[in-house]
Scaffold this motif. Structure first.
Motif, PDB file in Angstrom:
ATOM      1  N   LEU A 151       0.810  -1.214   0.000  1.00 21.78           N
ATOM      2  CA  LEU A 151       0.000   0.000   0.000  1.00 21.78           C
ATOM      3  C   LEU A 151       0.845   1.266   0.000  1.00 21.78           C
ATOM      4  CD1 LEU A 151      -2.947  -0.812   2.453  1.00 21.78           C
ATOM      5  CD2 LEU A 151      -3.087  -0.447  -0.005  1.00 21.78           C
ATOM      6  N   PHE A 152       1.878   1.298   0.839  1.00 17.87           N
ATOM      7  CA  PHE A 152       2.614   2.552   1.066  1.00 17.87           C
ATOM      8  C   PHE A 152       4.029   2.539   0.500  1.00 17.87           C
ATOM      9  CE2 PHE A 152      -0.284   1.804   4.666  1.00 17.87           C
ATOM     10  CZ  PHE A 152      -1.175   2.829   4.429  1.00 17.87           C
ATOM     11  N   GLY A 153       4.497   1.388   0.003  1.00 15.12           N
ATOM     12  CA  GLY A 153       5.842   1.332  -0.536  1.00 15.12           C
ATOM     13  C   GLY A 153       6.894   1.239   0.553  1.00 15.12           C
ATOM     14  N   THR A 154       8.166   1.338   0.149  1.00 16.31           N
ATOM     15  CA  THR A 154       9.252   1.235   1.117  1.00 16.31           C
ATOM     16  C   THR A 154      10.527   1.789   0.497  1.00 16.31           C
ATOM     17  OG1 THR A 154      10.412  -0.297   2.596  1.00 16.31           O
ATOM     18  CG2 THR A 154       9.966  -1.054   0.356  1.00 16.31           C
ATOM     19  N   ILE A 155      11.590   1.770   1.268  1.00 16.56           N
ATOM     20  CA  ILE A 155      12.934   2.127   0.785  1.00 16.56           C
ATOM     21  C   ILE A 155      13.791   0.886   0.962  1.00 16.56           C
ATOM     22  CG2 ILE A 155      14.884   3.694   0.996  1.00 16.56           C
ATOM     23  CD1 ILE A 155      13.025   5.696   2.342  1.00 16.56           C
ATOM     24  N   GLU A 156      14.159   0.274  -0.156  1.00 19.34           N
ATOM     25  CA  GLU A 156      14.908  -0.976  -0.090  1.00 19.34           C
ATOM     26  C   GLU A 156      16.349  -0.731   0.331  1.00 19.34           C
ATOM     27  OE1 GLU A 156      14.492  -2.636  -3.942  1.00 19.34           O
ATOM     28  OE2 GLU A 156      12.511  -3.497  -3.527  1.00 19.34           O
ATOM     29  N   ARG A 157      17.032  -1.803   0.720  1.00 20.38           N
ATOM     30  CA  ARG A 157      18.431  -1.718   1.133  1.00 20.38           C
ATOM     31  C   ARG A 157      19.278  -2.653   0.280  1.00 20.38           C
ATOM     32  NH1 ARG A 157      16.708  -3.452   6.997  1.00 20.38           N
ATOM     33  NH2 ARG A 157      15.528  -4.779   5.589  1.00 20.38           N
ATOM     34  N   VAL A 158      20.534  -2.257   0.078  1.00 18.73           N
ATOM     35  CA  VAL A 158      21.479  -3.060  -0.694  1.00 18.73           C
ATOM     36  C   VAL A 158      22.809  -3.090   0.050  1.00 18.73           C
ATOM     37  CG1 VAL A 158      20.428  -2.624  -2.938  1.00 18.73           C
ATOM     38  CG2 VAL A 158      22.119  -1.031  -2.037  1.00 18.73           C
ATOM     39  N   THR A 164      11.197   3.498   5.284  1.00 17.96           N
ATOM     40  CA  THR A 164      11.523   2.080   5.303  1.00 17.96           C
ATOM     41  C   THR A 164      10.605   1.356   6.275  1.00 17.96           C
ATOM     42  OG1 THR A 164      13.829   2.572   4.796  1.00 17.96           O
ATOM     43  CG2 THR A 164      13.351   0.387   5.674  1.00 17.96           C
ATOM     44  N   TYR A 165      10.013   0.262   5.805  1.00 17.02           N
ATOM     45  CA  TYR A 165       9.188  -0.559   6.695  1.00 17.02           C
ATOM     46  C   TYR A 165      10.111  -1.439   7.523  1.00 17.02           C
ATOM     47  CZ  TYR A 165       5.886  -4.086   8.282  1.00 17.02           C
ATOM     48  OH  TYR A 165       5.142  -4.938   9.057  1.00 17.02           O
ATOM     49  N   GLU A 166      10.187  -1.171   8.799  1.00 22.34           N
ATOM     50  CA  GLU A 166      11.089  -1.885   9.696  1.00 22.34           C
ATOM     51  C   GLU A 166      10.293  -2.541  10.814  1.00 22.34           C
ATOM     52  OE1 GLU A 166      14.086  -2.464   9.216  1.00 22.34           O
ATOM     53  OE2 GLU A 166      14.805  -0.974   7.802  1.00 22.34           O
ATOM     54  N   PRO A 167       9.818  -3.773  10.608  1.00 27.36           N
ATOM     55  CA  PRO A 167       9.122  -4.434  11.716  1.00 27.36           C
ATOM     56  C   PRO A 167      10.041  -4.749  12.881  1.00 27.36           C
ATOM     57  CG  PRO A 167       9.453  -5.935   9.868  1.00 27.36           C
ATOM     58  CD  PRO A 167       9.878  -4.584   9.398  1.00 27.36           C
ATOM     59  N   PHE A 168      11.365  -4.844  12.607  1.00 25.35           N
ATOM     60  CA  PHE A 168      12.336  -5.088  13.669  1.00 25.35           C
ATOM     61  C   PHE A 168      13.283  -3.901  13.720  1.00 25.35           C
ATOM     62  CE2 PHE A 168      11.181  -9.199  11.811  1.00 25.35           C
ATOM     63  CZ  PHE A 168      10.561  -9.768  12.911  1.00 25.35           C
ATOM     64  N   ALA A 169      13.119  -3.054  14.712  1.00 28.45           N
ATOM     65  CA  ALA A 169      13.850  -1.787  14.776  1.00 28.45           C
ATOM     66  C   ALA A 169      15.347  -1.991  14.878  1.00 28.45           C
ATOM     67  CB  ALA A 169      13.351  -0.968  15.967  1.00 28.45           C
ATOM     68  N   MET A 170      15.804  -3.108  15.435  1.00 36.10           N
ATOM     69  CA  MET A 170      17.239  -3.315  15.633  1.00 36.10           C
ATOM     70  C   MET A 170      17.982  -3.410  14.300  1.00 36.10           C
ATOM     71  SD  MET A 170      17.381  -7.329  16.776  1.00 36.10           S
ATOM     72  CE  MET A 170      16.178  -7.081  18.063  1.00 36.10           C
ATOM     73  N   PHE A 171      17.243  -3.721  13.211  1.00 34.90           N
ATOM     74  CA  PHE A 171      17.888  -3.834  11.907  1.00 34.90           C
ATOM     75  C   PHE A 171      17.668  -2.600  11.043  1.00 34.90           C
ATOM     76  CE2 PHE A 171      16.948  -8.310  13.075  1.00 34.90           C
ATOM     77  CZ  PHE A 171      18.266  -8.721  13.226  1.00 34.90           C
ATOM     78  N   SER A 172      17.183  -1.530  11.639  1.00 33.86           N
ATOM     79  CA  SER A 172      16.901  -0.328  10.870  1.00 33.86           C
ATOM     80  C   SER A 172      18.187   0.313  10.364  1.00 33.86           C
ATOM     81  CB  SER A 172      16.122   0.671  11.745  1.00 33.86           C
ATOM     82  OG  SER A 172      15.874   1.845  11.018  1.00 33.86           O
ATOM     83  N   THR A 173      18.242   0.608   9.052  1.00 35.38           N
ATOM     84  CA  THR A 173      19.458   1.180   8.472  1.00 35.38           C
ATOM     85  C   THR A 173      19.180   2.430   7.642  1.00 35.38           C
ATOM     86  OG1 THR A 173      19.243  -0.235   6.529  1.00 35.38           O
ATOM     87  CG2 THR A 173      20.559  -1.088   8.340  1.00 35.38           C
ATOM     88  N   SER A 174      17.951   2.672   7.285  1.00 34.11           N
ATOM     89  CA  SER A 174      17.660   3.775   6.375  1.00 34.11           C
ATOM     90  C   SER A 174      17.778   5.114   7.082  1.00 34.11           C
ATOM     91  CB  SER A 174      16.252   3.621   5.798  1.00 34.11           C
ATOM     92  OG  SER A 174      15.947   4.740   5.006  1.00 34.11           O
ATOM     93  N   GLY A 175      18.596   6.008   6.459  1.00 35.00           N
ATOM     94  CA  GLY A 175      18.691   7.358   6.981  1.00 35.00           C
ATOM     95  C   GLY A 175      18.029   8.355   6.068  1.00 35.00           C
ATOM     96  N   LEU A 176      17.336   7.864   5.015  1.00 32.87           N
ATOM     97  CA  LEU A 176      16.696   8.743   4.049  1.00 32.87           C
ATOM     98  C   LEU A 176      15.349   9.224   4.561  1.00 32.87           C
ATOM     99  CD1 LEU A 176      17.333   6.989   0.610  1.00 32.87           C
ATOM    100  CD2 LEU A 176      18.649   8.802   1.702  1.00 32.87           C
ATOM    101  N   LYS A 177      15.043  10.456   4.235  1.00 35.56           N
ATOM    102  CA  LYS A 177      13.714  11.020   4.506  1.00 35.56           C
ATOM    103  C   LYS A 177      13.279  11.768   3.260  1.00 35.56           C
ATOM    104  CE  LYS A 177      11.040  13.558   7.925  1.00 35.56           C
ATOM    105  NZ  LYS A 177      10.151  12.389   8.126  1.00 35.56           N
ATOM    106  N   PRO A 178      12.744  11.047   2.274  1.00 33.41           N
ATOM    107  CA  PRO A 178      12.360  11.686   1.012  1.00 33.41           C
ATOM    108  C   PRO A 178      11.277  12.745   1.217  1.00 33.41           C
ATOM    109  CG  PRO A 178      12.388   9.286   0.816  1.00 33.41           C
ATOM    110  CD  PRO A 178      12.504   9.604   2.261  1.00 33.41           C
ATOM    111  N   GLU A 179      11.236  13.682   0.291  1.00 31.75           N
ATOM    112  CA  GLU A 179      10.199  14.703   0.350  1.00 31.75           C
ATOM    113  C   GLU A 179       8.826  14.052   0.227  1.00 31.75           C
ATOM    114  OE1 GLU A 179      10.818  17.564  -2.672  1.00 31.75           O
ATOM    115  OE2 GLU A 179      12.609  18.443  -1.759  1.00 31.75           O
ATOM    116  N   PRO A 180       7.859  14.467   1.046  1.00 35.62           N
ATOM    117  CA  PRO A 180       6.499  13.912   0.926  1.00 35.62           C
ATOM    118  C   PRO A 180       5.893  14.286  -0.424  1.00 35.62           C
ATOM    119  CG  PRO A 180       6.796  15.080   3.014  1.00 35.62           C
ATOM    120  CD  PRO A 180       7.977  15.422   2.163  1.00 35.62           C
TER     121      PRO A 180
END
Length: 835
Positions: free
Chosen positions: A350-357, A414-430
């Motif tokens: 529904l809302f998308g996400t920010i993938e990681r590589v 970024t959809y992070e159901p487990f906060a300990m693995f959160s890596t995204s520092g991006l905050k795209p413009e709404p």
């Protein structure tokens, strides 16, 4: 007294016989649908659009789709079947064709703030075009810049700069050597590339430390002083030398920038010409500045394998990703407003996400090209349809949906159901979104959320409620024919003739449970049509007839009624006790409906009553054993109210009675057996035996009126099947509430049995009518001797009197009796209360 006893009241009682009961005739029971004489087959019918016959729901949909203001999203309830989302999408799509096609949305690098990628709206189709143009730009620069730097003009200017700064460096070195001689030193380069100061005495350099040691102390001090002073001067000379080198590098870079600018400007001008947008122009200005400042990024880079091979590999030249264009919404192929159906409404979908590589160093990172849009953003400017019941089971979906619809913008994260693995520092413009959301769900879900969530009322202001039934009239019969015609045309099914369509309409009425209505479930009718078409093809018939429809219904029952037949076997074998002939006191055949999947059927159950002197009132054995539901318990309380209203106006009701569904172990719910239980209780109070060849259903109110119940057809057919298997006597039948006559759409074999006089169906309006039919004694009034109500009143008065007498003595003996009283003749003694 056992319920198996067929005892009768005392022989001296004279009964008032009941009047013959009215029963329904075969003509009253028959239900037939007749189509207009000009109708032949569905091949002559123009297929209709979706939601025919749902005028109220269509009006709500048109209102919601026609208002563009925020909050007028639509909650759709009542749609059934697996195709409901697709049917809703088709209906909305026809409306969306008239809408304006929305533009594209892209994300690009924000060179000033890399952690906040820029969102840019474009005209439809321009997103992918800009992406292609930027890709071609990077490709051209990587090929042409090295060539430009190898041109003769570039090399000539670069050579002139080198000669210029080489001359300055030589002059600086000569000045340094001159100053060294003035201080008494010569400069000599060592193997490490450094400079060594060698003292000079009498024009002769000192070649070893031993020679320096043979000097006088005054000479040594003088040399050390000059060395320190010259070292300080060498620092200044070194700074000048570095300034010369920096100036040379800057001048070379200026040449490179000039050549790069000359190459880049026409390329960017081409993009500006094709993509007309103020925001794109600002972005291209930033791209030009960034490329000019980072010309070295276009040199060949050596590929490095990832540190963790099992994770996705970041492609080489990741620096050039800064010039990529991430098209998150592409409407190049869209005609009109987009209509999306999200069959799996998870947070990511529904809302998308920010993938990681994984980058070259094995770190888990992300960038703006990994922003992935969800269906809510891709439906921008159009419509989004999904099932709200599915969405509510997904974590964080409801909260995010409310936030998005209230604010009118979507924030990618970024959809992070487990906060300990959160890596995204991006905050795209709404991104500002204007999308019409249509959610489906049950009516109960709508009312539940409406009552507990105030925000729901603000974001779903339109409720499109699809009714489950519609009136049986010519218009809605035509709706059925259009439904069938549409399925035949769409799926290549054989068409239906007049008789087949009539049977399908009758099936719809049976499904609705009302002679004046038909089912509005398109899915049920469509499935029946598909199955009937299967049997027609199997018989090599070109048209579907009533025979195929009837076979379809029969096969459905055959596939689903295994449990029903097993219960019938248990009743026939005597394992489950049900009497279908004779008379018994305090025992009535009740009727219930069992629902097993899509198949429902009626089952007779023995209901018994027992009565004794006491003050316990009416005891519901099911309730005491926690096997009854609240509605059934309410029916028993209403029954008690009827007794008080009818018989308790001139005396206290002091009775202990118990009511029971015999051999019921799985629970009882509903009030349709309340009249049955009342009949059993009245029979036990009066000792009047009840006909066992009749089964009873119907609820009762406190005034003794028999009220409508559900499942009347199944209950009648269920008792008929038991009687047919065990043998029809010509006396058997069913008592139903008179209000349920309009609900009777019975099987043909039941009506045939009624026509032959083998089975009977009696409409009952009051308890008095029912008890008279069951006992053969007129109900009468409470004061009338020889009637049912008179006997009940008499028995209740006897119970009250005897209980009072029993309580006065404490042991059943009257304390006022004398010895003489005990010796009185047998005939003068009071009547035994047990009678």
């Amino acid at each position: 007294m056992s319920t198996e006893t067929t005892a009768a009241p005392p022989s001296h009682t004279t009964f008032v016989p009941a009047s013959p009961a009215l029963e329904l005739t075969p003509d009253q029971l028959r239900f037939r649908v007749s189509l207009p004489p000009d109708f032949h087959t569905t091949a002559d019918i123009t297929p209709g659009t979706d939601f025919i016959g749902q005028e109220r729901a269509r009006a709500a949909l048109e209102l919601g789709l026609g208002i563009t203001s925020s909050g007028f999203n639509i909650f759709v309830s009542g749609l059934t079947g697996s195709e409901k989302l697709e049917a809703l999408r088709n209906w909305v799509a026809r409306h969306a064709q008239e809408g304006q096609t929305p533009g594209d949305w892209i994300y690009v690098q924000n060179f000033g703030h890399p952690d906040a990628p820029r969102a840019i709206p474009l005209a439809a189709g321009h997103g992918c075009r800009l992406k292609h143009l930027m890709s071609e730009l990077v490709k051209t620069l990587r090929e042409e810049l090295p060539k430009a730097f190898r041109q003769e003009a570039f090399d000539k200017e670069k050579t002139q700069l080198k000669e210029k700064y080489a001359a300055q460096a030589r002059a600086l070195n000569e000045a340094l050597e001159t100053r060294a001689r003035e201080k008494g030193f010569v400069l000599q380069a060592n193997s490490a590339g450094g400079i060594i100061l060698i003292p000079v005495i009498q024009d002769k350099p000192l070649e070893s430390p031993e020679e320096f040691a043979r000097l006088t102390p005054e000479e040594q001090r003088a040399i050390e002083k000059n060395q320190r002073e010259f070292a300080e001067e060498m620092v200044a000379f070194s700074s000048k030398q570095q300034e010369i080198m920096r100036a040379m590098v800057e001048d070379v870079r200026q040449i490179e920038r000039r050549f790069g600018d000359a190459l880049l400007t026409p390329l960017l001008a081409r993009i500006r010409h094709e993509i007309t947008s103020t925001e794109v122009n600002e972005y291209l200005d930033e791209v030009k500045t960034h490329i000019i400042e980072h010309l070295d990024d276009f040199k060949e880079q050596e590929r490095q394998p990832p540190a963790m091979p099992f994770l996705p590999f970041m492609p080489p030249q990741e620096e050039l990703l800064d010039y990529e264009v991430n098209v998150v919404v592409d409407n190049a192929a869209t005609k009109g407003a987009p209509v999306l159906v999200e069959s799996s409404p998870t947070y990511l979908n529904l809302f998308g996400t920010i993938e990681r590589v994984v980058d070259r160093a094995g770190r888990l990172v992300t960038n703006f090209t990994r922003i992935k849009a969800g269906s809510l953003l891709r439906a921008q400017g159009g419509y989004l349809v999904f099932n709200l019941e599915d969405a509510l089971t997904e974590p964080a979906v409801w909260k995010m949906l409310k936030r998005t619809l209230k604010s009118g913008r979507i924030e990618m994260e970024t959809y992070e159901p487990f906060a300990m693995f959160s890596t995204s520092g991006l905050k795209p413009e709404p991104i500002q979104v204007q999308v019409k959301v249509l959610v489906t769900g049950s009516p109960s879900l709508y009312h539940l959320i409406y009552s507990v969530d105030e925000e729901f009322r603000d974001i779903f202001k339109v409720h499109a409620d699809f009714r489950r039934t519609m009136e049986l009239d010519s218009q809605h019969v035509m709706v059925y024919s259009q439904w069938i015609a549409k399925i035949c045309h769409a799926e290549g099914l054989p068409h239906f003739d007049r008789s087949a369509l009539e049977r399908i309409v009758e099936f719809g009425a049976r499904k609705a449970g009302d002679r004046q209505k038909v089912s509005a479930s398109h899915a049920d009718i469509a499935d029946l049509a598909r199955e009937a078409a299967y049997w027609a093809r199997k018989d090599n018939d070109t048209l579907v007839s009533a025979r195929h429809v009837q076979k379809t219904i029969a096969q459905r029952v055959f596939r689903s009624n295994r449990i029903e037949e097993e219960i019938h076997d248990l009743i026939t074998q005597g394992t489950i006790l049900v009497d279908i002939d004779g008379h018994k006191v305090g025992q009535v055949n009740g009727l219930s409906v069992l629902q097993l999947g899509e198949h429902s059927f009626g089952q007779p159950s023995r209901v018994t009553a027992s009565v004794a002197m006491g003050q316990a009132g009416i005891v519901n054995i099911e309730r005491e054993s926690r096997l009854s539901g609240p509605i059934h318990d309410k029916g028993l309380l209403i029954l008690s109210g009827y007794l008080r209203n009818r018989y308790g106006q001139d005396k206290p009701l002091t009775v202990s009675a118990s009511l029971c569904f015999e051999q019921s172990y799985s629970g009882v719910e509903g009030d349709s057996a309340s009249s049955t239980e009342l009949y059993a209780l009245l029979s036990r109070l009066t000792e009047l035996p009840i006909r066992q060849d009749l089964a009873v259903t119907g609820s009762v109110n406190q005034w003794g009126e028999v009220q409508a119940i559900g499942g009347a057809n199944e209950k009648i057919e269920g008792f008929f099947d038991i009687c047919r298997v065990r043998g029809l006597t010509g006396q058997q039948g069913v008592m139903i509430p008179a209000a349920n006559v309009r609900n009777l759409i019975l099987r043909p074999d039941v009506i045939e049995a009624v026509e032959r006089g083998q089975f009977h169906i009696y409409p009952i309006r009051t308890i008095d009518d029912g008890i008279a039919l069951l006992t053969g004694v007129r109900a009468g009034s409470s004061e009338e001797e020889g009637t049912v109500n008179g006997l009940v009143n008499k028995r209740l008065r006897e119970l009250a009197t005897n209980l009072k007498a029993f309580g006065a003595s404490g042991n059943g003996a009257d304390p006022k009796k004398t010895e003489k009283d005990d010796e009185q003749p047998e005939k003068d003694k009071p009547e035994d209360p047990a009678r």
